[in-house]
Every structure is written in structure tokens, then in C-alpha cells.
Enzyme design. Structure first.
Site, PDB file in Angstrom:
ATOM      1  N   GLU A 180      -7.353  18.587   1.809  1.00 13.11           N
ATOM      2  CA  GLU A 180      -5.986  18.569   2.306  1.00 13.11           C
ATOM      3  C   GLU A 180      -4.997  18.772   1.178  1.00 13.11           C
ATOM      4  O   GLU A 180      -5.346  18.675  -0.008  1.00 13.11           O
ATOM      5  CB  GLU A 180      -5.686  17.271   3.045  1.00 13.11           C
ATOM      6  CG  GLU A 180      -5.929  16.008   2.258  1.00 13.11           C
ATOM      7  CD  GLU A 180      -5.788  14.756   3.139  1.00 13.11           C
ATOM      8  OE1 GLU A 180      -4.706  14.146   3.089  1.00 13.11           O
ATOM      9  OE2 GLU A 180      -6.742  14.418   3.847  1.00 13.11           O
ATOM     10  N   GLU A 194       2.294   4.690   5.875  1.00 11.30           N
ATOM     11  CA  GLU A 194       2.240   4.637   4.412  1.00 11.30           C
ATOM     12  C   GLU A 194       3.520   4.039   3.820  1.00 11.30           C
ATOM     13  O   GLU A 194       3.820   4.252   2.649  1.00 11.30           O
ATOM     14  CB  GLU A 194       1.993   6.036   3.855  1.00 11.30           C
ATOM     15  CG  GLU A 194       0.680   6.647   4.307  1.00 11.30           C
ATOM     16  CD  GLU A 194       0.499   8.069   3.818  1.00 11.30           C
ATOM     17  OE1 GLU A 194       0.229   8.254   2.614  1.00 11.30           O
ATOM     18  OE2 GLU A 194       0.626   8.999   4.625  1.00 11.30           O
ATOM     19  N   ASP A 236      -6.573  17.915  -2.612  1.00  9.87           N
ATOM     20  CA  ASP A 236      -7.787  17.105  -2.705  1.00  9.87           C
ATOM     21  C   ASP A 236      -8.988  18.009  -2.424  1.00  9.87           C
ATOM     22  O   ASP A 236      -8.984  18.778  -1.456  1.00  9.87           O
ATOM     23  CB  ASP A 236      -7.736  15.953  -1.706  1.00  9.87           C
ATOM     24  CG  ASP A 236      -6.633  14.960  -2.045  1.00  9.87           C
ATOM     25  OD1 ASP A 236      -6.260  14.871  -3.227  1.00  9.87           O
ATOM     26  OD2 ASP A 236      -6.131  14.288  -1.117  1.00  9.87           O
ATOM     27  N   SER A 243      -3.603   9.049   3.127  1.00 12.12           N
ATOM     28  CA  SER A 243      -4.075   7.819   2.483  1.00 12.12           C
ATOM     29  C   SER A 243      -5.321   7.228   3.138  1.00 12.12           C
ATOM     30  O   SER A 243      -5.546   6.026   3.099  1.00 12.12           O
ATOM     31  CB  SER A 243      -2.960   6.757   2.454  1.00 12.12           C
ATOM     32  OG  SER A 243      -1.885   7.193   1.660  1.00 12.12           O
ATOM     33  N   TYR A 288      -5.075   2.492  -3.803  1.00 11.51           N
ATOM     34  CA  TYR A 288      -3.801   1.950  -4.270  1.00 11.51           C
ATOM     35  C   TYR A 288      -3.843   0.568  -4.914  1.00 11.51           C
ATOM     36  O   TYR A 288      -2.939   0.207  -5.648  1.00 11.51           O
ATOM     37  CB  TYR A 288      -2.812   1.916  -3.099  1.00 11.51           C
ATOM     38  CG  TYR A 288      -2.543   3.279  -2.529  1.00 11.51           C
ATOM     39  CD1 TYR A 288      -1.836   4.236  -3.239  1.00 11.51           C
ATOM     40  CD2 TYR A 288      -3.015   3.631  -1.269  1.00 11.51           C
ATOM     41  CE1 TYR A 288      -1.593   5.499  -2.722  1.00 11.51           C
ATOM     42  CE2 TYR A 288      -2.778   4.890  -0.733  1.00 11.51           C
ATOM     43  CZ  TYR A 288      -2.071   5.815  -1.466  1.00 11.51           C
ATOM     44  OH  TYR A 288      -1.834   7.063  -0.953  1.00 11.51           O
ATOM     45  N   ARG A 325      -0.357  18.208  -4.337  1.00 11.84           N
ATOM     46  CA  ARG A 325      -1.664  17.795  -4.860  1.00 11.84           C
ATOM     47  C   ARG A 325      -2.737  18.159  -3.849  1.00 11.84           C
ATOM     48  O   ARG A 325      -2.673  17.760  -2.690  1.00 11.84           O
ATOM     49  CB  ARG A 325      -1.692  16.286  -5.107  1.00 11.84           C
ATOM     50  CG  ARG A 325      -2.813  15.837  -6.040  1.00 11.84           C
ATOM     51  CD  ARG A 325      -2.996  14.327  -6.039  1.00 11.84           C
ATOM     52  NE  ARG A 325      -3.669  13.889  -4.821  1.00 11.84           N
ATOM     53  CZ  ARG A 325      -3.169  12.993  -3.973  1.00 11.84           C
ATOM     54  NH1 ARG A 325      -1.989  12.444  -4.196  1.00 11.84           N
ATOM     55  NH2 ARG A 325      -3.842  12.649  -2.888  1.00 11.84           N
ATOM     56  N   GLY A 336       1.918  10.485  -4.158  1.00 12.82           N
ATOM     57  CA  GLY A 336       2.277   9.153  -4.592  1.00 12.82           C
ATOM     58  C   GLY A 336       2.750   9.119  -6.037  1.00 12.82           C
ATOM     59  O   GLY A 336       2.345   9.934  -6.860  1.00 12.82           O
ATOM     60  N   ASN A 372      -1.238  17.492  -0.231  1.00 14.43           N
ATOM     61  CA  ASN A 372      -0.181  16.482  -0.193  1.00 14.43           C
ATOM     62  C   ASN A 372       1.102  17.098  -0.761  1.00 14.43           C
ATOM     63  O   ASN A 372       1.109  17.537  -1.907  1.00 14.43           O
ATOM     64  CB  ASN A 372      -0.575  15.270  -1.030  1.00 14.43           C
ATOM     65  CG  ASN A 372      -1.864  14.634  -0.547  1.00 14.43           C
ATOM     66  OD1 ASN A 372      -1.861  13.834   0.362  1.00 14.43           O
ATOM     67  ND2 ASN A 372      -2.994  15.019  -1.149  1.00 14.43           N
TER      68      ASN A 372
END
Length: 328
Positions: free
Chosen positions: A284, A31, A270, A159, A229, A268, A290, A286
Site C-alpha cells: 500500500e 488512527e 510498504d 495502521s 507504534y 511511503r 506517521g 501512505n
């Protein structure tokens, strides 16, 4: 409200108290490209606020050179391995250098999708059924347990790197090989069909709280690396348009997941919302989200009344508390 508290804290801040700030960006993970985008956005935001901020790429320089830079604190804009997995956090702890985001243990746990699921399940939190795959796995047995379609992905990548949506048992070997090429550990999980959501979290422990939920609508229902992205076709809805009780249920689940892993500062979660049952499932967590132009934490913060640059500055000032804790 969190947004009001952010504005109050920033109004009392003397940016000089932050000292010399390093922005860790780039790194060595898959990433890297996204990390550079995130880190440069963070750097620009802090400079606009008058912070003495400087970039540092541990993918190009030995991380021990952080000592030479004489930073007072760092903002971690690294994603994936060697940045979001507890390794850089451990080094920063040894250097007694305050940093943004979760600590060593929470970072190491959250990057491991299998360990994360085990902790969530032990806390009674809903997450799709899963199984760790090996080259010797019985593919038919995996399908019998998890059903079709199912998701195969590396256990330590983010990602959507190395991820495959498997629609038949014949596709499993190739999906495993793709994921195994990126990671020694590979996970397969039941594919939950429904709305794709994400919920940013801020704070720590009892003071942690959930920000507004975001609904993600990617083209062809494929939220892959490109659509995350670089695509302008992916739609993000905040507010989600879902019933308030659904949003609240997702926020409660995400917050419980964040606390169970011991996360701090920000993160964050998901989540997938099962279209048949309406039940949310954790995918998951994070711990270094990002911060690009397409990123979701800034979007949720904006909905809560906090602009991008203010969000970045607020995240950074949380490191002042780390310094105070260490001194105590």
C-alpha cells in the site's frame, strides 16, 4: 543528493514567509491517537524553528473554522479517513489554503487499497493477488484463488486496523466480519512471506525520488498496531543489510508506485520481499505518513542526513510552491 538540497533550501528560508501555520491533527479516524502523536511532534518541531504554528483538531472543531484561524498554510498530520482520503484536501482547495502532501485525487486513490492495486496492475507493477470480499463470498473459492495464508483487511483503513492473517478457510468468516465492521469494502490478498520493507518517497513527478529503504523486524513477525507504534521490541534496519541491488529494485518499484498514483510532496510505500523468489511486492501507499517517535519517514530522512525538525520544515515549505502555482 536530496539531503544536501534540503539543507540548501532551508538555509535560504525566511520562516516569516510561511505566515501563520495550522497543524491538522487528531481527526475522526481510527488512527486518531497516532495522529495526535504525529501532529504534536510536528508542532514542536516547527515551533523550535521559529514558525508561527498552531494546532487544529478537526475531530473537535468544525473544519470550516479554519477560515476564522486565518492560516496561511497547513501541515496535514491526519491519518486515515477524513484526513488522508481526499476529503480535507478538497476543503482546503475550496478555501485556497495550501497544504502538505498529495492532492485530492491521489489521496482518494491511495486510501482505497483496491483502486490502488488496480492502478498499479495497469502500470505493470507487482502487488499481491487480491479479491474484494462480501458477505456472500465463496470462502473456498477465495482460498483456492489466493492460497493460504492470506490477509484480510478493510480497504480504507491503515495502521493494520482490522487486519487478520488467515491460516485456514474456517477463519475467513470471522476475519471478514472484523474488517467489515470498520469498512464497507473488504479486501483479501495473498500473503507474501519474506522481509517486510518500507520506502519513503519525496517530491513530485519527474523530480520525485526514493529515500533509503527500511527493513522492519517485528516480534513474532507480527507488525500490528501495537508493534508499529508502542513496542520497543520492533527492530528497524536502515541500512537494511540487503544487497544494494535489492534495495535499488525496491526503491524503483516504490517510486513507480508513487508516480502512478500522482502523489506529491511525500509518501511511503510498504513492500514485501518474497523469500522464495526475491521479488518485491507493493502492499500500500501512505500519503500522510506517521511522524511519531516510531515513524519511518523520519528514520529514512535521518539516514539521508536530514534531522526530524528539518524534515518537517522542508515538507512545509513545499506549500510555498502551491501558492506560486495558484498565482500563476
Amino acid at each position: 543528493m536530496w539531503g544536501d538540497r534540503v539543507k540548501y533550501q532551508l538555509s535560504r528560508l525566511d520562516v516569516k514567509s510561511l505566515g501563520r501555520v495550522g497543524i491538522l491533527l487528531g481527526g475522526r479516524s481510527g488512527e486518531r491517537e497516532i495522529s495526535l502523536m504525529s501532529g504534536n511532534g510536528v508542532l514542536e518541531a516547527l515551533l523550535s524553528k521559529g514558525v508561527d504554528a498552531h494546532s487544529f483538531d478537526p475531530g473537535l472543531r468544525c473544519p470550516t473554522e479554519l477560515v476564522k484561524e486565518k492560516f496561511d498554510r497547513v501541515f496535514i498530520s491526519l491519518h486515515g479517513r477524513y484526513g488522508e482520503d481526499g476529503t480535507i484536501q478538497g476543503l482546503l482547495e475550496l478555501l485556497n489554503l495550501p497544504y502538505t502532501g498529495s492532492g485530492v485525487l491521489a489521496s482518494a486513490l491511495a486510501i482505497d487499497k483496491i483502486a490502488t492495486k488496480q492502478i498499479w496492475l495497469s502500470n505493470g507493477l507487482s502487488t499481491p493477488d487480491f479479491e474484494e470480499l462480501t458477505a456472500g463470498s465463496d470462502w473456498n473459492a477465495v482460498v483456492k484463488k489466493l492460497g493460504l495464508p492470506l490477509i484480510v483487511k478493510p480497504a480504507h483503513e491503515g495502521s493494520s486496523l482490522g487486519l487478520t492473517k488467515v491460516k485456514s478457510v474456517d477463519e475467513l468468516p470471522a476475519a471478514y466480519q472484523l474488517a467489515a465492521g470498520m469498512d464497507k469494502k473488504v479486501i483479501a490478498e495473498t500473503c507474501i512471506v519474506g522481509d517486510e520493507l518500507t520506502c519513503p518517497l519525496v517530491g513530485q513527478g519527474d523530480t520525485a525520488e526514493a529515500l533509503p529503504v527500511i527493513k522492519i523486524i517485528p516480534p513474532q513477525a507480527n507488525y500490528d498496531f501495537h508493534n508499529k507504534y508502542f513496542s520497543d521490541e520492533t527492530q528497524y534496519l536502515c541500512p537494511t543489510g540487503l544487497a544494494s541491488e535489492v534495495n535499488e529494485r525496491v526503491q524503483e518499484l516504490a517510486l513507480a508506485a508513487y508516480k502512478a498514483l500522482g502523489c506529491r510532496t511525500w509518501g511511503r510505500a510498504d513492500v514485501m520481499l518474497d523469500q522464495k523468489t526475491g521479488k518485491p511486492y507493493l502492499l500500500e501507499m501512505n500519503t500522510s505518513p506517521g511522524m511519531t517517535s516510531h515513524s519511518l519517514v523520519p528514520m529514512a530522512a535521518k539516514a539521508a542526513g536530514v534531522a526530524y525538525a528539518d524534515l518537517v520544515l522542508w515538507l512545509l515549505i513545499q506549500t510555498l510552491q502551491q501558492k506560486e502555482s495558484a498565482a500563476a
